[in-house]
Motif scaffolding. Structure first.
Motif, PDB file in Angstrom:
ATOM      1  N   UNK A 172       0.873  -1.179   0.000  1.00  0.00           N
ATOM      2  CA  UNK A 172       0.000   0.000   0.000  1.00  0.00           C
ATOM      3  C   UNK A 172       0.905   1.222   0.000  1.00  0.00           C
ATOM      4  N   UNK A 173       0.727   2.070  -0.997  1.00  0.00           N
ATOM      5  CA  UNK A 173       1.613   3.225  -1.094  1.00  0.00           C
ATOM      6  C   UNK A 173       0.782   4.481  -1.311  1.00  0.00           C
ATOM      7  N   UNK A 174       1.286   5.590  -0.796  1.00  0.00           N
ATOM      8  CA  UNK A 174       0.578   6.853  -0.959  1.00  0.00           C
ATOM      9  C   UNK A 174       1.221   7.901  -0.074  1.00  0.00           C
ATOM     10  N   UNK A 175       0.824   9.146  -0.259  1.00  0.00           N
ATOM     11  CA  UNK A 175       1.405  10.205   0.567  1.00  0.00           C
ATOM     12  C   UNK A 175       0.918  10.084   2.011  1.00  0.00           C
ATOM     13  N   UNK A 176       1.549  10.806   2.928  1.00  0.00           N
ATOM     14  CA  UNK A 176       1.133  10.680   4.325  1.00  0.00           C
ATOM     15  C   UNK A 176      -0.292  11.198   4.482  1.00  0.00           C
ATOM     16  N   UNK A 189       7.215   5.310   0.125  1.00  0.00           N
ATOM     17  CA  UNK A 189       8.311   5.375  -0.838  1.00  0.00           C
ATOM     18  C   UNK A 189       7.949   4.558  -2.073  1.00  0.00           C
ATOM     19  N   UNK A 190       7.733   5.251  -3.196  1.00  0.00           N
ATOM     20  CA  UNK A 190       7.274   4.528  -4.391  1.00  0.00           C
ATOM     21  C   UNK A 190       8.318   3.547  -4.908  1.00  0.00           C
ATOM     22  N   UNK A 191       9.606   3.821  -4.649  1.00  0.00           N
ATOM     23  CA  UNK A 191      10.646   2.889  -5.104  1.00  0.00           C
ATOM     24  C   UNK A 191      10.524   1.568  -4.347  1.00  0.00           C
ATOM     25  N   UNK A 236      -0.872  -1.097  -4.427  1.00  0.00           N
ATOM     26  CA  UNK A 236      -2.134  -0.398  -4.256  1.00  0.00           C
ATOM     27  C   UNK A 236      -1.800   1.064  -3.984  1.00  0.00           C
ATOM     28  N   UNK A 237      -2.142   1.930  -4.917  1.00  0.00           N
ATOM     29  CA  UNK A 237      -1.863   3.353  -4.721  1.00  0.00           C
ATOM     30  C   UNK A 237      -3.079   3.992  -4.062  1.00  0.00           C
ATOM     31  N   UNK A 238      -2.850   4.630  -2.910  1.00  0.00           N
ATOM     32  CA  UNK A 238      -3.957   5.245  -2.175  1.00  0.00           C
ATOM     33  C   UNK A 238      -3.788   6.748  -2.101  1.00  0.00           C
ATOM     34  N   UNK A 294      -1.643   8.857  -9.856  1.00  0.00           N
ATOM     35  CA  UNK A 294      -0.784   7.675  -9.973  1.00  0.00           C
ATOM     36  C   UNK A 294       0.387   7.978 -10.905  1.00  0.00           C
ATOM     37  N   UNK A 295       0.074   8.626 -12.019  1.00  0.00           N
ATOM     38  CA  UNK A 295       1.128   8.924 -13.003  1.00  0.00           C
ATOM     39  C   UNK A 295       2.229   9.769 -12.367  1.00  0.00           C
ATOM     40  N   UNK A 296       1.848  10.720 -11.511  1.00  0.00           N
ATOM     41  CA  UNK A 296       2.867  11.592 -10.938  1.00  0.00           C
ATOM     42  C   UNK A 296       3.531  10.959  -9.721  1.00  0.00           C
ATOM     43  N   UNK A 297       2.821  10.046  -9.028  1.00  0.00           N
ATOM     44  CA  UNK A 297       3.373   9.462  -7.805  1.00  0.00           C
ATOM     45  C   UNK A 297       4.388   8.374  -8.119  1.00  0.00           C
ATOM     46  N   UNK A 298       4.110   7.599  -9.162  1.00  0.00           N
ATOM     47  CA  UNK A 298       4.992   6.475  -9.490  1.00  0.00           C
ATOM     48  C   UNK A 298       6.028   6.953 -10.508  1.00  0.00           C
ATOM     49  N   UNK A 299       7.279   6.646 -10.259  1.00  0.00           N
ATOM     50  CA  UNK A 299       8.351   7.022 -11.180  1.00  0.00           C
ATOM     51  C   UNK A 299       9.138   8.209 -10.652  1.00  0.00           C
ATOM     52  N   UNK A 300      10.450   8.170 -10.836  1.00  0.00           N
ATOM     53  CA  UNK A 300      11.297   9.262 -10.364  1.00  0.00           C
ATOM     54  C   UNK A 300      12.448   9.461 -11.342  1.00  0.00           C
ATOM     55  N   UNK A 301      12.682  10.668 -11.883  1.00  0.00           N
ATOM     56  CA  UNK A 301      11.863  11.875 -11.712  1.00  0.00           C
ATOM     57  C   UNK A 301      10.434  11.650 -12.213  1.00  0.00           C
TER      58      UNK A 301
END
Lengths: 303, 366
Positions: free
Chosen positions: B34-38, B193-195, B205-207, B230-237
């Protein structure tokens, strides 16, 4: 595991510590100055007591230098330690204190655990309430309490007044709130995840308390124990009011009622009795000092 | 081992809804992150699975049984906390065996389980130490050991690597993956941490704001994000978003970025976007690796244009470039030998075969 090493032998700049150490030196000087003053202030009475305890009654009343013993004698010590009455006071004090400490810890540790961890309705208010009880002085309470016990005695026939065990009901009213409050602070400094981990590991509330919280908060429990012991050992007002027969008296009251006869003050034995009475807390402090200090500062900083 | 199912799970704190109706099926042996901002509700969700938080609405099932009102100790789960939560007065071995001792397992069994877990985690020589004598990484291993010896139906991890330094985090990440390959216990893992999410998960699971934005394999999320979040959260840069609109030029569908720049769309994309009204405000989503230096013989769908760079960041194996298009900062990745310099012009190419088109208002990927 591999570790990268950083070369710390890079050129360094000479730093002047001069002013820093001068500040420190002055701070130390002032600290010592005040510490010495306080030490003199607080140690003078016990030293005076000790000197007086080594004098005979004749020398005490003689107009010699009160700060010097010309004819040292142990007669006061011998007199008290062979007096069944004094030993009775000592014994009463010991029994009362041990019972009170036990009762206090048996109540306040689980109470603190419940108030700090088992978030139930009103627990925060109750915790504050516990502290507020502590703020009410016993000088305000002893008359109503006396009346209460007298009424209870009339109704039920259970005689509590003038029995040493009435103190086992009275002292916890002073020790339980404060010890509960100390322990709430201690338990609050234990991370929440620790009890969550215990709960997930399958521990019940009681197991979490006995196997995790009590061992982890042990310094706090020591601090609370010392406090409860000191309070019950030194308590004066309640025993003065509630006990009168010589065989029911505890030491602080016993000393003044048995050694002051009318206007005759047996100063040598009074001083000796007070010194001997101060010994048990002193010994306990000396042994548990490390724990006590840790107890007073824990929770001040995280980590 | 068991599967875990969440049905319309809601968590309300007074007036605030922290989790707003989550549906999730986690298969046996699966590793789900489960991933997502705080504040997105991921930790709350995990704690509800653990039983540390009551659920306000919905059902949680472990191994087919509804566990809504089952206390944590009877859910047969193990949890690893961010701050390790080791019992400070117990040795490593005692920490690991606490749960088994409470359940009165035979001593020999406890010992063999602790030994096995210690061997798996490479902490055999530490079993008699106290937690304060251990480093952060070692403590986290012990916390994992405590979970492993219980042999539970489900492992729950609550941001277990957040307290470690970057290097140790990479190492422990691999360690966790190895452990999962060995024990194959169903795992729910929470991280911001998306990585970590991408590298560990079978499915991510992106929340966001108490809702699930998208569920998918790491590659699906990366290549086929459903929403702008999701597009902006996953991937760096992060993916670039450039304001644009569609336009028909010379009978072909174009995407117009600026007055000067409009690219013809590759046929497959043109067919897909044909139905979008031409006046709609859109965003062109392009990952940095799809903006590179122009090559002499471009593949079909790759279009070149000229721009002036703002800043360059040499990374060694590549150079990150930043420039501005229609007020949006855009990041690209070019070969270190492409001659990218701060403030200098450079001829770039965008790979429109990998483009995304988003509705600027709704954030939905079209």
């Amino acid at each position: 595991m591999t570790t990268a090493t950083i070369d710390k032998a890079a050129p360094t700049r000479k730093v002047k510590y001069g002013s820093m150490s001068r500040d420190r030196a002055w701070a130390l000087r002032w600290s010592y100055f005040f510490l010495v003053i306080f030490a003199i202030f607080f140690l003078t009475p016990p030293i005076y007591m000790f000197i007086t305890s080594l004098k005979s009654s004749a020398e005490i009343s003689a107009a010699t230098n009160p700060w010097w013993v010309f004819h040292p004698t142990l007669e006061n010590y011998a007199g008290l330690l062979t007096s069944n009455q004094f030993l009775r006071f000592f014994w009463n004090s010991a029994i009362v204190s041990i019972f009170v400490v036990t009762i206090t810890m048996l109540i306040s540790v689980p109470a603190a655990f419940a108030l700090s961890r088992m978030r139930f309705w009103g627990s925060a208010t109750l915790a504050t309430g516990v502290f507020l009880t502590y703020l009410i002085p016993e000088t305000l309470l002893f008359i109503p309490l006396f009346k209460m016990f007298a009424v209870i005695g009339d109704w039920t026939g259970i005689q509590l007044i003038n029995k040493w065990y009435v103190l086992l009901i009275l002292y916890p009213t002073l020790t339980v709130p404060f010890c509960t409050w100390i322990m709430i602070g201690y338990f609050a400094s234990i991370p929440k995840e620790l009890d969550e981990a215990a709960v997930i590991d399958g521990a019940s509330w009681i197991q979490t308390l006995t196997r995790i919280f009590i061992p982890v908060a042990f310094p706090g429990i020591i601090a609370a124990t010392i406090f409860a012991f000191t309070v019950s050992w030194a308590q004066f007002l309640y025993p003065l009011v509630f006990t009168t027969s010589t065989d029911q008296l505890v030491m602080p009251v016993g000393i003044i009622t048995s050694l002051i006869k009318g206007d005759v003050f047996n100063w040598g034995q009074i001083m000796t009795g007070a010194l001997l009475g101060a010994a048990p807390p002193l010994i306990i402090y000396a042994f548990l000092m490390d724990y006590y200090i840790a107890g007073l500062t824990a929770g001040a900083t995280k980590g | 081992m068991a599967d875990v199912t969440l049905r319309k799970v809601v968590k309300r704190y007074d007036e605030v809804e922290a989790v707003r109706g989550i549906d999730l099926d986690i298969a046996d042996h699966e590793f789900v992150v489960l991933v997502g901002p705080s504040g997105c509700g991921k930790s709350t969700t995990l704690r509800m699975i653990a039983g540390l938080e009551d659920i306000s609405d919905g059902d949680i099932m472990i191994g087919g049984d509804v566990v809504n009102d089952v206390p944590p100790k009877d859910r047969d789960i193990a949890m690893v906390f961010q701050n390790y939560a080791l019992y400070p007065h117990m040795t490593v071995a005692e920490n690991m065996s606490f749960g088994l001792r409470l359940k009165r397992y035979p001593k020999a069994e406890i010992k063999s389980r602790v030994d096995e877990a210690a061997r798996m985690l490479d902490i055999v020589e530490l079993v008699d130490r106290k937690p304060k004598q251990l480093s952060g990484g070692q403590r986290q291993r012990v916390a994992m050991g405590r979970a492993i010896v219980r042999n539970p139906k489900v492992f729950l991890f609550d941001e277990p690597l957040s307290n470690l330094d970057a290097k140790l985090r990479v190492q422990m990440r691999i360690e966790i993956k190895k452990v999962h390959q060995k024990v194959r216990t169903t795992t729910v893992y929470v991280t911001h941490d998306q990585v970590e999410a991408m590298t560990l998960a079978d499915r991510v699971v992106v929340m966001n704001h108490g809702r699930i934005e998208q569920i998918g394999t790491p590659n699906e999320l990366y290549h086929k994000p459903a929403t702008k979040f999701v597009a902006s959260f996953i991937g760096s840069p992060a993916m670039n978003f450039i304001p644009c609109r569609l336009e028909d030029l010379a009978g072909k569908l174009h995407v117009r970025l600026t007055d000067r720049i409009a690219f013809p769309l590759p046929p497959a994309r043109a067919a897909r976007y044909q139905g979008i009204p031409r006046a709609d405000k859109l965003l062109l989503g392009l990952r940095p690796e799809h903006i590179t230096e122009a090559k002499p013989h471009p593949e079909p769908g790759v279009e070149a244009f000229e721009t002036v760079l703002d800043v360059t960041e040499p990374m060694g194996m590549e150079t990150l470039i930043y420039f501005t298009l229609e007020g949006a900062q855009v990041c690209g990745r070019v070969n270190p030998n492409a001659g990218a310099q701060d403030g200098a012009p450079l001829r770039l190419a965008v790979d429109l075969n990998n483009m995304h088109l988003l509705n600027e208002v709704t954030g939905v990927v079209l």
